[in-house]
Design a protein around this motif. Structure first.
Motif, PDB file in Angstrom:
ATOM      1  N   GLU A 176       0.842  -1.201   0.000  1.00  0.00           N
ATOM      2  CA  GLU A 176       0.000   0.000   0.000  1.00  0.00           C
ATOM      3  C   GLU A 176       0.871   1.243   0.000  1.00  0.00           C
ATOM      4  O   GLU A 176       1.996   1.235   0.516  1.00  0.00           O
ATOM      5  CB  GLU A 176      -0.930   0.010   1.216  1.00  0.00           C
ATOM      6  CG  GLU A 176      -2.015  -1.063   1.138  1.00  0.00           C
ATOM      7  CD  GLU A 176      -3.089  -0.918   2.212  1.00  0.00           C
ATOM      8  OE1 GLU A 176      -4.079  -1.675   2.156  1.00  0.00           O
ATOM      9  OE2 GLU A 176      -2.948  -0.050   3.109  1.00  0.00           O
ATOM     10  N   VAL A 177       0.332   2.329  -0.582  1.00  0.00           N
ATOM     11  CA  VAL A 177       1.030   3.615  -0.637  1.00  0.00           C
ATOM     12  C   VAL A 177      -0.026   4.717  -0.665  1.00  0.00           C
ATOM     13  O   VAL A 177      -1.155   4.493  -1.133  1.00  0.00           O
ATOM     14  CB  VAL A 177       1.942   3.694  -1.893  1.00  0.00           C
ATOM     15  CG1 VAL A 177       1.104   3.675  -3.181  1.00  0.00           C
ATOM     16  CG2 VAL A 177       2.837   4.927  -1.856  1.00  0.00           C
ATOM     17  N   LEU A 202      -0.593  -3.289  -5.779  1.00  0.00           N
ATOM     18  CA  LEU A 202      -0.227  -1.989  -5.222  1.00  0.00           C
ATOM     19  C   LEU A 202      -1.515  -1.184  -5.066  1.00  0.00           C
ATOM     20  O   LEU A 202      -2.172  -0.842  -6.051  1.00  0.00           O
ATOM     21  CB  LEU A 202       0.749  -1.240  -6.130  1.00  0.00           C
ATOM     22  CG  LEU A 202       1.170   0.162  -5.629  1.00  0.00           C
ATOM     23  CD1 LEU A 202       1.917   0.050  -4.297  1.00  0.00           C
ATOM     24  CD2 LEU A 202       2.021   0.883  -6.672  1.00  0.00           C
ATOM     25  N   THR A 203      -1.869  -0.889  -3.831  1.00  0.00           N
ATOM     26  CA  THR A 203      -3.123  -0.192  -3.541  1.00  0.00           C
ATOM     27  C   THR A 203      -2.836   1.216  -3.028  1.00  0.00           C
ATOM     28  O   THR A 203      -2.015   1.397  -2.120  1.00  0.00           O
ATOM     29  CB  THR A 203      -3.942  -0.960  -2.480  1.00  0.00           C
ATOM     30  OG1 THR A 203      -4.178  -2.287  -2.952  1.00  0.00           O
ATOM     31  CG2 THR A 203      -5.272  -0.262  -2.223  1.00  0.00           C
ATOM     32  N   GLU A 204      -3.507   2.199  -3.610  1.00  0.00           N
ATOM     33  CA  GLU A 204      -3.376   3.581  -3.153  1.00  0.00           C
ATOM     34  C   GLU A 204      -4.429   3.855  -2.077  1.00  0.00           C
ATOM     35  O   GLU A 204      -5.614   3.604  -2.282  1.00  0.00           O
ATOM     36  CB  GLU A 204      -3.552   4.553  -4.327  1.00  0.00           C
ATOM     37  CG  GLU A 204      -2.483   4.397  -5.398  1.00  0.00           C
ATOM     38  CD  GLU A 204      -2.695   5.352  -6.567  1.00  0.00           C
ATOM     39  OE1 GLU A 204      -3.306   6.433  -6.358  1.00  0.00           O
ATOM     40  OE2 GLU A 204      -2.253   5.014  -7.688  1.00  0.00           O
ATOM     41  N   VAL A 205      -3.975   4.373  -0.943  1.00  0.00           N
ATOM     42  CA  VAL A 205      -4.882   4.645   0.181  1.00  0.00           C
ATOM     43  C   VAL A 205      -4.896   6.145   0.484  1.00  0.00           C
ATOM     44  O   VAL A 205      -4.012   6.887   0.063  1.00  0.00           O
ATOM     45  CB  VAL A 205      -4.465   3.851   1.436  1.00  0.00           C
ATOM     46  CG1 VAL A 205      -4.601   2.365   1.202  1.00  0.00           C
ATOM     47  CG2 VAL A 205      -3.034   4.207   1.849  1.00  0.00           C
ATOM     48  N   ASN A 210      -4.686   4.521   8.076  1.00  0.00           N
ATOM     49  CA  ASN A 210      -5.437   3.353   7.609  1.00  0.00           C
ATOM     50  C   ASN A 210      -4.511   2.276   7.068  1.00  0.00           C
ATOM     51  O   ASN A 210      -4.772   1.080   7.237  1.00  0.00           O
ATOM     52  CB  ASN A 210      -6.447   3.767   6.527  1.00  0.00           C
ATOM     53  CG  ASN A 210      -7.654   4.477   7.109  1.00  0.00           C
ATOM     54  OD1 ASN A 210      -8.115   4.145   8.191  1.00  0.00           O
ATOM     55  ND2 ASN A 210      -8.159   5.465   6.403  1.00  0.00           N
ATOM     56  N   ALA A 211      -3.443   2.707   6.425  1.00  0.00           N
ATOM     57  CA  ALA A 211      -2.473   1.743   5.902  1.00  0.00           C
ATOM     58  C   ALA A 211      -1.849   0.934   7.036  1.00  0.00           C
ATOM     59  O   ALA A 211      -1.677  -0.292   6.929  1.00  0.00           O
ATOM     60  CB  ALA A 211      -1.389   2.459   5.105  1.00  0.00           C
ATOM     61  N   ALA A 219      -4.267  -7.126   6.035  1.00  0.00           N
ATOM     62  CA  ALA A 219      -4.879  -6.767   4.755  1.00  0.00           C
ATOM     63  C   ALA A 219      -3.829  -6.393   3.717  1.00  0.00           C
ATOM     64  O   ALA A 219      -4.091  -6.442   2.514  1.00  0.00           O
ATOM     65  CB  ALA A 219      -5.855  -5.615   4.947  1.00  0.00           C
ATOM     66  N   CYS A 220      -2.651  -6.026   4.172  1.00  0.00           N
ATOM     67  CA  CYS A 220      -1.530  -5.788   3.259  1.00  0.00           C
ATOM     68  C   CYS A 220      -0.259  -6.320   3.914  1.00  0.00           C
ATOM     69  O   CYS A 220      -0.219  -6.575   5.122  1.00  0.00           O
ATOM     70  CB  CYS A 220      -1.398  -4.307   2.907  1.00  0.00           C
ATOM     71  SG  CYS A 220      -0.753  -3.254   4.215  1.00  0.00           S
ATOM     72  N   ASP A 221       0.779  -6.493   3.099  1.00  0.00           N
ATOM     73  CA  ASP A 221       2.040  -7.050   3.602  1.00  0.00           C
ATOM     74  C   ASP A 221       3.092  -5.988   3.865  1.00  0.00           C
ATOM     75  O   ASP A 221       4.017  -6.206   4.663  1.00  0.00           O
ATOM     76  CB  ASP A 221       2.606  -8.054   2.586  1.00  0.00           C
ATOM     77  CG  ASP A 221       1.652  -9.201   2.313  1.00  0.00           C
ATOM     78  OD1 ASP A 221       1.281  -9.890   3.274  1.00  0.00           O
ATOM     79  OD2 ASP A 221       1.284  -9.410   1.131  1.00  0.00           O
ATOM     80  N   ALA A 222       2.980  -4.851   3.199  1.00  0.00           N
ATOM     81  CA  ALA A 222       3.984  -3.797   3.341  1.00  0.00           C
ATOM     82  C   ALA A 222       3.384  -2.451   2.961  1.00  0.00           C
ATOM     83  O   ALA A 222       2.409  -2.367   2.218  1.00  0.00           O
ATOM     84  CB  ALA A 222       5.188  -4.093   2.451  1.00  0.00           C
ATOM     85  N   ILE A 223       3.994  -1.395   3.487  1.00  0.00           N
ATOM     86  CA  ILE A 223       3.584  -0.032   3.162  1.00  0.00           C
ATOM     87  C   ILE A 223       4.813   0.739   2.704  1.00  0.00           C
ATOM     88  O   ILE A 223       5.865   0.702   3.356  1.00  0.00           O
ATOM     89  CB  ILE A 223       2.997   0.702   4.381  1.00  0.00           C
ATOM     90  CG1 ILE A 223       1.908  -0.125   5.054  1.00  0.00           C
ATOM     91  CG2 ILE A 223       2.447   2.070   3.971  1.00  0.00           C
ATOM     92  CD1 ILE A 223       1.503   0.432   6.412  1.00  0.00           C
ATOM     93  N   CYS A 224       4.685   1.440   1.604  1.00  0.00           N
ATOM     94  CA  CYS A 224       5.725   2.356   1.160  1.00  0.00           C
ATOM     95  C   CYS A 224       5.372   3.723   1.746  1.00  0.00           C
ATOM     96  O   CYS A 224       4.309   4.274   1.449  1.00  0.00           O
ATOM     97  CB  CYS A 224       5.766   2.422  -0.371  1.00  0.00           C
ATOM     98  SG  CYS A 224       6.995   3.584  -1.008  1.00  0.00           S
ATOM     99  N   MET A 225       6.248   4.271   2.599  1.00  0.00           N
ATOM    100  CA  MET A 225       5.902   5.511   3.299  1.00  0.00           C
ATOM    101  C   MET A 225       7.142   6.289   3.729  1.00  0.00           C
ATOM    102  O   MET A 225       8.281   5.808   3.603  1.00  0.00           O
ATOM    103  CB  MET A 225       5.028   5.198   4.518  1.00  0.00           C
ATOM    104  CG  MET A 225       5.691   4.334   5.571  1.00  0.00           C
ATOM    105  SD  MET A 225       4.528   3.733   6.845  1.00  0.00           S
ATOM    106  CE  MET A 225       3.975   5.257   7.593  1.00  0.00           C
TER     107      MET A 225
END
Length: 298
Positions: A176-177, A202-205, A210-211, A219-225
């Motif tokens: 997620e990003v 790749l999901t945009e939030v 929330n990410a 619900a996701c494995d990693a976050i780009c932040m």
């Protein structure tokens, strides 16, 4: 009608009395008001000084909307800007901005915005600037920037017990990003195409709060932040997460003003440098990051 007649009679009587007073005392009134020449010039000088002082304040407030300094920020972006436990807006960037507004004699107005609508908010005049962990890279020609003032990295955050330890381990994973973020911009670059294409999704939030909840729930494995945000979240809220040692990209934060608004931008920069010289920046850095280092504006 009776009441109206009495009022009219009273007004007529008052008028006659006033005319009599002017006729009888006009001469002495003129004499007392003129006084000495020195008194008159002193009063004039005082009035002129007051006018000049008011003019200086008006000039300082000229660039703010009606004497205000409205800062656009993402309210789900701790520690830069967010909603505190007491319900008020707080954060590192907001504290800097509030002190700047105070020193410029402007009313500080923190305004939460949708991050993907930030340009609309700025160009329409709803906000005076974007001040909220705003990455400068790739945006240099779109805004009048004050900065860089803080260094940052785009990193990947995974659960503490995850077997993901490198960027290559993200293959087939749900990532997620945030929408319209520097992280998304970096992932869309040609040099990162193979990495992005390796993701399972790749999901945009809308925001990183929330990410982080998605990460915790699986619900996701990693976050780009942003590394600044990731480290604050993990440390402050005791998140069971970790930051991968490999970063996606390095960046620098700036304060984004509407293109061409150099007057207000220059005032803000000058004020920040004064705060830095006086040690005010060190106190704010220590409060939010536990160190006096990190502020890089020159």
């Amino acid at each position: 009608m009776k009441k109206f007649g009495r009022n009219l009679l009273w007004m007529a009587t008052a008028g006659v009395l006033a005319l009599g007073m002017v006729a009888c005392g006009g001469k002495s009134t003129t004499g007392s008001s003129s006084g000495s020449k020195e008194e008159g010039s002193t009063q004039a000088g005082s009035e002129q000084a007051g006018t000049e002082k008011a003019g200086e304040k008006a000039e300082a407030k000229m660039e703010g909307s009606n004497g205000s300094f409205t800062v656009g920020f993402d309210q789900e972006f701790p520690p830069m800007g967010f909603v505190g436990e007491d319900g008020s807006y707080t954060g590192y960037d907001l504290e800097l901005a509030e002190e700047v507004a105070k020193r410029l004699d402007l009313t500080f107005v923190p305004k939460p915005i949708n991050w993907d609508a930030k340009d609309l908010e700025l160009n329409s005049g709803n906000i005076d600037c974007i001040w909220n962990g705003f990455g400068m890279e790739g945006r240099e020609d779109s805004y009048t920037f004050v900065g860089p003032y803080l260094a940052n990295k785009q990193v990947f955050v995974v659960r503490e017990d995850s077997d993901i330890s490198s960027l290559s381990d993200l293959k087939g994973k749900a990532v997620e990003v945030q929408k319209d973020s520097t992280g998304l911009t970096a992932l869309n670059r040609e040099e990162n195409k193979s990495l992005k294409d390796s993701f399972g999704s790749l999901t945009e939030v809308g925001d990183y709060q929330n990410a982080m909840m998605d990460l915790e729930s699986g619900a996701c494995d990693a976050i780009c932040m942003d590394s600044v945000v990731a480290e604050y979240q993990i440390k402050t809220f005791k998140k069971k997460a970790k930051v991968l040692s490999e970063s996606l990209t390095e960046e620098q934060y700036g304060i984004g003003f509407k293109k061409g608004n150099t007057e207000l931008a220059d005032k803000v920069k000058k004020t920040l440098l004064e705060m830095k010289e006086e040690g005010a920046i060190d106190k704010i850095n220590e409060k939010w990051f536990g160190t006096t280092e990190g502020f890089i504006l020159q």
